[in-house]
Design an enzyme around this catalytic site. Structure first.
Site, PDB file in Angstrom:
ATOM      1  N   GLU A 233     -13.487  -8.427  17.301  1.00  0.00           N
ATOM      2  CA  GLU A 233     -12.239  -9.122  17.592  1.00  0.00           C
ATOM      3  C   GLU A 233     -11.495  -8.291  18.619  1.00  0.00           C
ATOM      4  O   GLU A 233     -11.628  -8.517  19.807  1.00  0.00           O
ATOM      5  CB  GLU A 233     -11.427  -9.320  16.305  1.00  0.00           C
ATOM      6  CG  GLU A 233     -10.410 -10.413  16.464  1.00  0.00           C
ATOM      7  CD  GLU A 233     -10.193 -11.239  15.202  1.00  0.00           C
ATOM      8  OE1 GLU A 233      -9.331 -12.095  15.240  1.00  0.00           O
ATOM      9  OE2 GLU A 233     -10.887 -11.029  14.183  1.00  0.00           O
TER      10      GLU A 233
ATOM     11  N   GLU B  87      -5.517  -4.873   6.495  1.00  0.00           N
ATOM     12  CA  GLU B  87      -5.233  -6.272   6.801  1.00  0.00           C
ATOM     13  C   GLU B  87      -4.741  -7.016   5.565  1.00  0.00           C
ATOM     14  O   GLU B  87      -3.898  -7.897   5.647  1.00  0.00           O
ATOM     15  CB  GLU B  87      -6.514  -6.935   7.332  1.00  0.00           C
ATOM     16  CG  GLU B  87      -6.333  -8.349   7.807  1.00  0.00           C
ATOM     17  CD  GLU B  87      -7.561  -8.860   8.544  1.00  0.00           C
ATOM     18  OE1 GLU B  87      -8.655  -8.295   8.347  1.00  0.00           O
ATOM     19  OE2 GLU B  87      -7.431  -9.832   9.313  1.00  0.00           O
TER      20      GLU B  87
END
Ligand code: BGC
Length: 956
Positions: free
Chosen positions: A511, A805
């Site tokens: 990502e 996260e």
């Protein structure tokens, strides 16, 4: 990025000495001295703007000292630098208290000009202080026509092999040139489409990695400038470069994962180099050596080099001494020359280059089955490792990277998704041992699994190199709570790992994109840790280059199309407004507003149109997006706040920021327009989304079963949520009465959730500030200090050394509880509590832009924390705030920089005795007491360090 190195340093010292003597006739009557001179936020930089902005800080022993006037002199040579001869600019004495964002206003500047400058200030009594030391900047190449160098390449695409990953080798380039004697000055201007490392006579130039940085290469590419005077010699010299795919031609984001038709080569197929060496001799002769078809090229040891997938190096294919004179390149080929794109800009790099921040020694080595070893570097970070190994020719060492271990001790790589993140080294068999460090890849990791050692390795076989954009450190925070200290450590390290040329979401998986939602939610927090002015000066260009056809800012920038449905999202796109606003408030940077003003207006107009004249978004207004409604309160753990409600609040909030920014750049008509939009949208919000008495509501049924929306385990949206109230309060969308009611709803909802938070990316940032704002600091502290899921303390208790996260990315004794693909251990969004740690716990908040004025209003914890010590080095100097609870008193220490004014709020009951530096406050004539406000005594103070004691009977 430019480097003015040693030679200039010596010139400066000599110049300063010379100047001190020639300036002696100016009477120096004050100790007010400018220091930390910078240009466009950097020390001695190379810039390509015609009106670079100058700044300095001031030092003085005198309390409440200010600058009443300043004088700047700029010259093209140090010996010209005195107020009579300075040939570029003599500002004269200007009555002003400004010390930053001062535009150069001298003679027009041309490419390559070296500018030497200094400044002096007059104090509050009108007395002049001494001149500063001499500082410099240099002009880069101001027009594309100055580039004689051509783009050169060597198409090695056909050599990429592998079923999943197509990874071609990295080409090498070399050029020999004979130089005359008496070189006065030499510069290297260099860029690439892809990544480059440049070498001269066997040495790497500069300490930077990932140059020239990530941009939308179709629109612009940056170049770096290096002072290479000391690298050159009379006679033969060799210029060498290695170029890799990088962001230009390599794999990006989750393209492979989502089976996007394009997975690499987003900007072009063949990485290219452009290098121009300019030499000036003592006798005035000039020479340019520029990349062209005479540069020879070959491919050698770097078999693969990809940011996401790793590097493979076969030392047996090394070209020994390839970037030194005398190397036999007869079997190397001529480089191919590639056309320039007419509308691509070539500009001076504006950000902070990526560099090695620190080297980490492994803490332990864990032997694994099959002769593998796992090295634990003790800290999760972004970077690479240096490998030291001894072995036989042809032996292969494979390095795999992970952020965590499974309970059975094996390396966890599931969360890397399609990022191969593997480096390979093939030994040449040097009996002395060999050392290798990859150049064109990085990983997010704490653990390295090494396969291929023949003998048990020693700890020094692996060294971690921490890579980050070199944003200067500006913050410190320490408390007597171990948990909070660890949390702060985790925040700082997560920012470090993700501010890597662009603000990324995470450094490990496939990502690593400049996600706008994460960026906007975290930016204010980031300002307290590092000076991010230059970093965002660069990224704001990336963001504006990525604007979509409908005028919306995208969900990540730069914005290669890694998935066809990616477009914009409320709460994400507003980074285009919130980031420049934050940079303006933090550094007083109105130029950034000016530069992007038309685009900001276009975005708000687009969003205004989308309200269909309602000034809010009714349910299901963003069904055109994937996911529907956008990302909303991404990763919230409780009630799901409707995305349209959030979009409405963001719209009103941005109108308000636009009004303030319009005033900052003297656009009064625009200010009036946005004020009107704000008033209308605030009213519309109240009318449509509240019951008129501060309770936020929505028609949840209208979302049906929520198909296509992000609901994460929930079956329905709920507007009566922590996220709704936190945002409404934070964004100033409620009137005073409803504000208090909303604060109470927020507290009640937290109580209903067993005293826990339930917010996601958009709800977390305002949560604690909103509690404090409505008088519920105690509840804010409860959330901060909580150690049960979901909370920061829960992460810390479970061993986190970075921000995760998800709150429960890993649980001791249980393992990884989540969706492996979305389980990053280095994600800064939930670190947005930093804003509250500095802004409320330590109480430091900006007033006038650039902290010209500010408040210190610490919130004292009732329980759990007895001591806080914070400092923040603002563009106007260092601010300090610390407090300590003792048996019968509270001690508050503050530091206020020269030329600023602080509004200090001393926590105290009305009429409690207060001492300043051991003297009763009533006796301190230089302290302006404003009065009591909600259990604080408010005083106004000028520069200096002050110690307050508030005497309490019972302790605080
Ligand atoms: C990223 C985020 C980002 C999000 C969009 C994720 O995959 O890691 O941080 O903001 O997608 O919702």
């Amino acid at each position: 990025m430019g480097k003015i190195k040693l030679i200039i340093f010596y010139i400066l010292i000599i110049a300063s000495l010379a100047l001190n003597s020639c300036k002696n006739n100016d009477a120096v009557l004050s100790d007010l001295t400018p220091f930390n001179l910078r240009v466009e936020y950097k020390k001695n930089p190379v810039v390509d703007t015609q009106k670079p902005r100058l700044s300095w800080e001031l030092i003085s022993k005198e309390r409440a000292q200010v600058q009443t006037a300043y004088e700047i002199v700029v010259a093209s040579a140090p010996e010209l630098l005195n107020d009579r001869e300075a040939d570029l600019w003599k500002s004269g004495k200007l009555q002003s208290n400004t010390t930053n964002q001062i535009e150069y206003a001298g003679a027009p500047l041309t490419s390559r000009t070296q500018c030497f400058w200094m400044v002096r200030s007059w104090d509050k009594n009108g007395n002049a202080g001494p001149w500063s030391e001499v500082s410099t900047w240099e002009m880069g190449l101001l027009s594309k026509s100055e580039w004689k160098a051509q783009w050169i390449g060597n198409d090695l695409t056909h050599l990429g092999k592998g079923k999943i990953y197509h990874l071609p080798p990295a080409p090498f380039y070399r050029k020999e040139a004979a130089l005359k004697s008496n070189i006065k000055k030499a510069r290297l201007y260099v860029t690439s489409l892809g990544l480059y490392e440049f070498q001269i006579n066997g040495k790497k130039i500069g300490d930077d990695y990932f140059t020239p940085g990530w941009t939308d290469y179709d629109k612009r590419v940056y170049y770096q400038t290096y002072d290479i005077t000391a690298n050159l010699q009379e006679g033969e010299n060799t210029f060498g470069a290695i170029v890799a795919d990088g962001w230009y031609a390599g794999y990006l984001g989750y393209a492979l994962l989502v089976k996007n038709p394009v997975v690499r080569n987003f900007y072009g197929d063949v990485p290219l180099l452009k290098a121009q060496i300019e030499i000036e001799y003592e006798n005035g002769d000039k020479e340019i050596i520029a990349s062209d078809e005479t540069w020879k090229t070959n491919h050698g040891p770097i078999l693969e080099a990809d940011i996401l997938n790793g590097e493979t190096y076969n030392a047996n294919l090394e070209f020994e001494n390839w970037s030194e004179p005398g190397f036999n390149d007869s079997n190397w080929l001529a480089s191919q020359v590639y056309d320039e794109k007419a509308d691509r800009k070539i500009e001076c790099y504006r950000g902070n280059p990526v560099q090695v921040f620190a080297e980490l020694e492994p803490k332990t080595i864990i032997p694994r089955e099959g002769g593998k070893y796992i090295f634990d570097l003790g800290q999760n970070f972004a970077g690479i490792v240096r490998l030291k190994v001894k072995g036989q020719k042809g032996d292969k060492i494979t390095l795999k990277f992970g952020e965590a271990l499974f309970p059975d001790g094996s390396l966890m790589t599931e969360n890397l998704r399609m990022a191969r993140a593997t480096d390979t080294y093939i030994l040449k068999g040097n009996p002395e041992g060999e050392t290798w460090t990859p150049r064109f890849t990085y990983h997010g990791f704490q653990y390295v699994e090494v396969d291929g050692f023949l003998e048990e390795p020693k700890l020094n076989a692996i060294t971690g190199l921490v890579l980050t954009s070199a944003t200067p450190l500006v913050g410190k925070l320490e408390t007597d709570s171990k948990m909070v200290n660890q949390l702060y450590h985790n925040i700082v390290w997560t920012q470090r790992a993700n501010y890597l040329d662009v603000p990324t979401d995470c450094p490990q998986r496939d990502e690593r994109l400049g996600w706008t939602g994460d960026a906007q939610a975290y930016i204010l927090s980031a300002t307290f840790n590092n000076d991010i002015s230059a970093f965002f000066t660069k990224w704001m260009v990336d963001l504006n280059d990525a604007i979509l056809e409908n005028d919306a800012y995208p969900i990540y920038a730069p914005a290669p199309k890694v998935r066809s449905t990616d477009s914009y999202s409320p709460g994400w796109s507003e980074a285009g407004i919130i980031c420049p606003y934050t940079i303006y408030k933090t550094y007083g940077d109105a130029r950034m507003i000016e530069k992007f003003w038309p685009q900001m207006i276009d975005y708000l107009k687009f969003m205004e149109e989308k309200t269909n004249g309602n000034y809010i978004y009714k349910e299901r207004s963003f069904e055109d997006l994937t996911p529907k409604g956008g990302y909303g309160d991404w990763l919230s753990v409780g009630a799901k706040t409707p995305p349209d409600l959030l979009a409405s609040m963001y719209f009103a909030y941005c109108a308000q920021l636009m009004q303030e920014m319009a005033l900052a750049i003297d656009k009064t008509a625009d200010a009036a327009y946005f004020e009107d939009v704000f008033v209308k949208s605030k009213k519309a919000f109240d009318d449509y989304y509240t019951d008129g008495r501060g309770r936020i509501e929505t028609n949840a049924a209208s979302y049906g079963d929520g198909e296509g929306y992000v609901l994460e385990g929930q079956t329905a949206f709920n507007a009566h949520s922590q996220t709704s109230y936190a945002n409404a309060i934070y964004m100033g969308l409620l009137n005073d009465e409803n504000m208090a009611i909303a604060g109470q709803h927020l507290v009640d909802l937290i109580l209903q959730d067993d005293g826990k938070l339930s917010t996601g990316f958009l709800g977390l940032k305002p949560l604690l500030p909103a509690l404090s704002e409505t008088g519920h600091s105690k509840v804010a502290y409860q959330l901060l200090l909580n150690e049960e899921y979901p909370s920061w303390g829960f992460e810390v208790a479970n061993g986190a050394n970075t921000i995760w996260e998800r709150w429960n990315s890993y649980i001791k004794g249980v393992g990884f509880t989540n969706n492996a693909g979305m389980n990053s251990f280095n994600h800064y969004a939930f670190g947005a509590v930093n804003e509250w740690l500095f802004g409320n716990m330590a109480g430091i908040k900006v007033g006038e832009p650039g902290y010209r004025t500010f408040t210190i209003r610490p919130e004292i914890a009732e329980v759990g924390i007895d001591y806080v010590n914070a400092s923040y080095h603002s563009i106007n100097g260092e601010i300090g705030s610390s407090w300590k609870k003792e048996a019968n008193r509270l001690i508050l220490k503050v530091k206020i920089p020269v030329n600023t004014v602080a509004h200090i709020f001393i926590p105290s009951e009305e009429n409690s005795p207060i001492l300043i530096d051991d003297k009763p406050i009533e006796e301190c004539v230089d302290v302006q007491v404003v009065g009591y406000e909600n259990n604080y005594l408010r005083v106004e103070l000028g520069s200096g360090e002050y110690r307050f004691q508030v005497l309490t009977n019972s302790g605080h």
